[in-house]
Design an enzyme around this catalytic site. Sequence first.
Site, PDB file in Angstrom:
ATOM      1  CD  GLU A 280      -3.200   0.519   2.140  1.00 62.52           C
ATOM      2  OE1 GLU A 280      -3.982  -0.424   1.914  1.00 62.52           O
ATOM      3  OE2 GLU A 280      -3.247   1.180   3.184  1.00 62.52           O
ATOM      4  CD  GLU A 283      -2.715   1.121  -4.435  1.00 67.58           C
ATOM      5  OE1 GLU A 283      -2.721   0.326  -3.454  1.00 67.58           O
ATOM      6  OE2 GLU A 283      -3.729   1.386  -5.108  1.00 67.58           O
ATOM      7  CB  CYS A 300      -7.404  -2.835   6.264  1.00 64.73           C
ATOM      8  SG  CYS A 300      -5.846  -2.181   5.760  1.00 64.73           S
ATOM      9  CB  SER A 320      -5.322   0.989  -1.296  1.00 65.65           C
ATOM     10  OG  SER A 320      -4.460  -0.115  -1.451  1.00 65.65           O
ATOM     11  CE  LYS A 359     -10.755  -8.148   8.082  1.00 63.36           C
ATOM     12  NZ  LYS A 359      -9.967  -7.736   6.920  1.00 63.36           N
ATOM     13  CD  GLU A 362     -11.740  -8.898   3.556  1.00 67.88           C
ATOM     14  OE1 GLU A 362     -11.450  -9.395   4.655  1.00 67.88           O
ATOM     15  OE2 GLU A 362     -11.154  -7.920   3.072  1.00 67.88           O
ATOM     16  CD  GLU A 367     -14.371  -9.337  -5.358  1.00 70.52           C
ATOM     17  OE1 GLU A 367     -15.398 -10.060  -5.439  1.00 70.52           O
ATOM     18  OE2 GLU A 367     -14.240  -8.454  -4.519  1.00 70.52           O
ATOM     19  CB  CYS A 505      -9.710  -3.979  14.163  1.00 69.34           C
ATOM     20  SG  CYS A 505      -9.484  -3.617  12.429  1.00 69.34           S
TER      21      CYS A 505
END
Lengths: 589, 413
Positions: A280, A283, A300, A320, A359, A362, A367, A505
């Site tokens: 990141e 990037e 994230c 990102s 999560k 996710e 993907e 988190c």
Amino acid sequence: MENITVKIDGKSISVPKGSTVLDAARAAGVYIPTLCHMDNLQSIGACRVCLVEIEGSRALQTACTYPADDGMSVRTTTPRVRSARRTVVELMLSAHNQECTTCGRSLNCELQKVARQLGIQQSRFEGEKPGAVIDESTASIVRDSSKCILCRRCVTVCRQVQGVGALSPAKRGFDTVIVPAMKKELADVACVLCGQCVSVCPVNALHEKESITDVWEAIADPGKHVVVQTAPAVRAAIGEEFGMPPGSRVTGKMVAALKAMGFDRVFDTDFTADLTIIEEGTELISRIQGGGTLPMITSCSPGWIKFIEHFYPALLPHLSTCKSPQQMFGALAKTYYAEKMNLRPEDIYVVSIMPCTAKKYECTRAEMESAQGVPDVDAVLTTREAAKMIREVGLDFANLDNQDFDLPLGISTGAAVIFGATGGVMEAALRTVYEILTKETLANIDFTAVRGLEGVKEATVQVGELPVKVAVANGLSNARRLMDKVSSGEADYHFIEIMCCPGGCLGGGGQPIPTTEEIRKARMQAIYEEDASLPIRKSHENPAVKALYDEYLGEPLGHKSHKLLHTSYTPRSQYPETADEEAVSILVE
Amino acid sequence: MAVTRREVRLCNCRESITTGYSGAPVILRHAETPVFNFDTLKRVLESADRTVICRAACQSALTERGGSSSVGEVWQAAQAAGTVICNAAGFEPGCFKERVLLETSPFRLIEALAIAGYAADAREGIIFLPQQGGMPERIQSVIAEAQKEGFLGRNIQNSGFNFNIRVFAGTGGYICREESALRQLMQGSRAEPMPENGEPPIIHTIEALFQAAEIVENGASPERDTRLFSVSGDVLYPGLYEAPYGSTLRELIFRFAGGMADGGRLKAALVGGPGGICAGAPDIDRRLESKDLPPGSGAITVLSQSRCMVDTVQGIAAFFKDESCGLCTPCRVGTKRLHEVLSWWKSGAGDAADLKLVQGLGEVMQDTCGCSVGRSAANIFMTSLGHFYNEYQMHLAQKSCPANVCRPESKEI
């Protein structure tokens, strides 16, 4: 500020003007039970458990809503008060699914606690119970209306803290239910699956979709090599599940427990958190130097990703392209690690222990499949589920001897640990970006301007010639504030960190219940202590990450990185596509 | 006290209004066609200062529902450029004054709201009409006519007073008689009595608005202190009557409403609607005033001996079960349980011990519900126990219904 004096059960107490009777009682050390109340968020007098007798007032009043007044005298324990509270809770129980022994919240249920405190031994009222509607449509959250006591906390937290508004009351009177818009299932509305509703639910009407059975089965399967990764925020909270005070740092005990449970390898999401910073950070540098889309925004937090997809799809190019650390870990476990261990990807079973319900969703995204035909991450457990499994094997968690993570995916730095707190990704990125760009060593690596529980934080960091402007938001209503600025072109930041949950988190929807402001602070302190205690505190100095690039990936943003560690996003609608007839009829009601 | 049928300026009618109300279309026996008349407003704007009006209204006994301050004080305390709301959604079983006033006197309603707006220094009036029977189109057309003639809008009658009225036709139900629920609904939320911050707007019931206009026009006087009573049920002439505050139940039933219908004998009267009081025959000479028999909404539902009390109270319990907004526990679950248990009693289930439990439930509902709707939901049941305890006992212990309405013995649970 002007003070007033109130008498609670004969005890005089001075409180600021504008306090409620509940505030005054707490200040006086008098306990008043509550169910629907949430500090600074909701005082609506719905449950009516906090009833008190106020001198001169005919009916009983709810302490959470009643303004304290100078000279007021309040009684909280009279027979009238106790009898009324008891009747109210008995009525609540008469409409509640009372399968307490098999309930996921047994012994951590606020209704159970209040019923016990009031000495309720039976509910004298009989009659129809509300119909049980169980919504298991999402990968993350289950709604069970048979447990719901209609306290409205989920509605308020979703609307006010997260700015999402996925849940609302529908119908009226005894038929009232809390439902997603148009009475659809949760999967069919713009719910981001953050689990803040689960976190505030006093009962088990909202809970995570458990993966405990799947994980036990995988562990028991001799053909599976089961690896587990643990997110940074878990180690700062899981001790609470075993009676330890909030803020207890239990990394070593957690690792010991997971090894005792039979995982083949106990690894650390922190390893891929460091990797995230390299990818990141690179990037960001390339976007700044190459005229890419700015501000760049972190990716994230899967609840945040779903939020921006639903509510700000036009801003997706700002994200990102990095996968989250959990997904980077899964991708590497099934490729790099599989090759290293000479295992087939399909024989590796990756379990994540996350402070998060999103999560779970996710890891099911299409993907997230790097090796053919197998998901990168097979099962996600919340901190709470992991604790349940540890309890199931009868471990005395608090007295376990510390153990270390396994190699090589268990090596990490302090920069990765602070991913668990709001501002942590930003701070970790700044530590690395600064040193890569300037080729100098930072004198002070603590970027305290981006720390803390404040909703939106801003800072400007001089990196060589360039003043890098950054912003950090936690909680989605705060994210909205920043996104509105980005949309209107007002925001001239280079880099924005967004965490879906309040506090980051550490305050995630999968963390131990309760999570309060005080508890968030304690967990945050534990995280920064852990960072300060580690020998390596910059991601680019992680030797295992360096080895990974040397042996396997080549260079940041390289071909392999692109394939394994980066992803794409999907614009989504914020409105349900169709309204079925029944739903329309409910609206008309 | 002699009751005279005097001119009812209150409703633009020359005589007291009598209506038949049975859910069927209302037939007005003496009402005139609504008359376009804004003389009072005109006089007020020409001659009176708003402080004078407020002071006059302070002298009156007129207070808002549950309010501790007079209408005048409410107006005085109002903030400039605010809103005055007329809540015409007070409909409840047995109460039809709102409907009659809307039908017979829409111009007077507009005029009265404009006067209140002038007194409270407001810029806008909102008439909240109920979903059923609100006639929004009709009220709209009356507003349009008033606007056309210059009695609403900018600079009314060259007085410098700007005031307009709009209609808000709601779907909120009975709970909207609770002011904070109405405000929630008007803000686009669910109609629920939520605790609110900030200065609430002024909300008048339709009757209070008419009375306030009377006071502004003629001054306050005890002699003019009248109330509208909706008398329905087993009487000869059900209808809406204007009677002096403090009239007795006997006067209302026997002098105004013509006595019992079909030679029936009086058993009970439900005073003040479904959330009111169950009065028995011995209460016949009690006065309809707050310190004796509070008239509440002014609804008086008269029951003859042919009615069963358990059946009647079960019907009222059904009403509250359906109208509970669902916010607070004792109302949401309490109204449901009360209705269930009365239904069981009607059909012969339950035993005498239940009565004490349900009485306790009623007490807690009165003591703990979040708004006046919930707190009054068990009132009729609780007060009916005084006169008709034996009738409940007969249903429970002997499984018999003295009025032969329920069939407790025929069903088993």
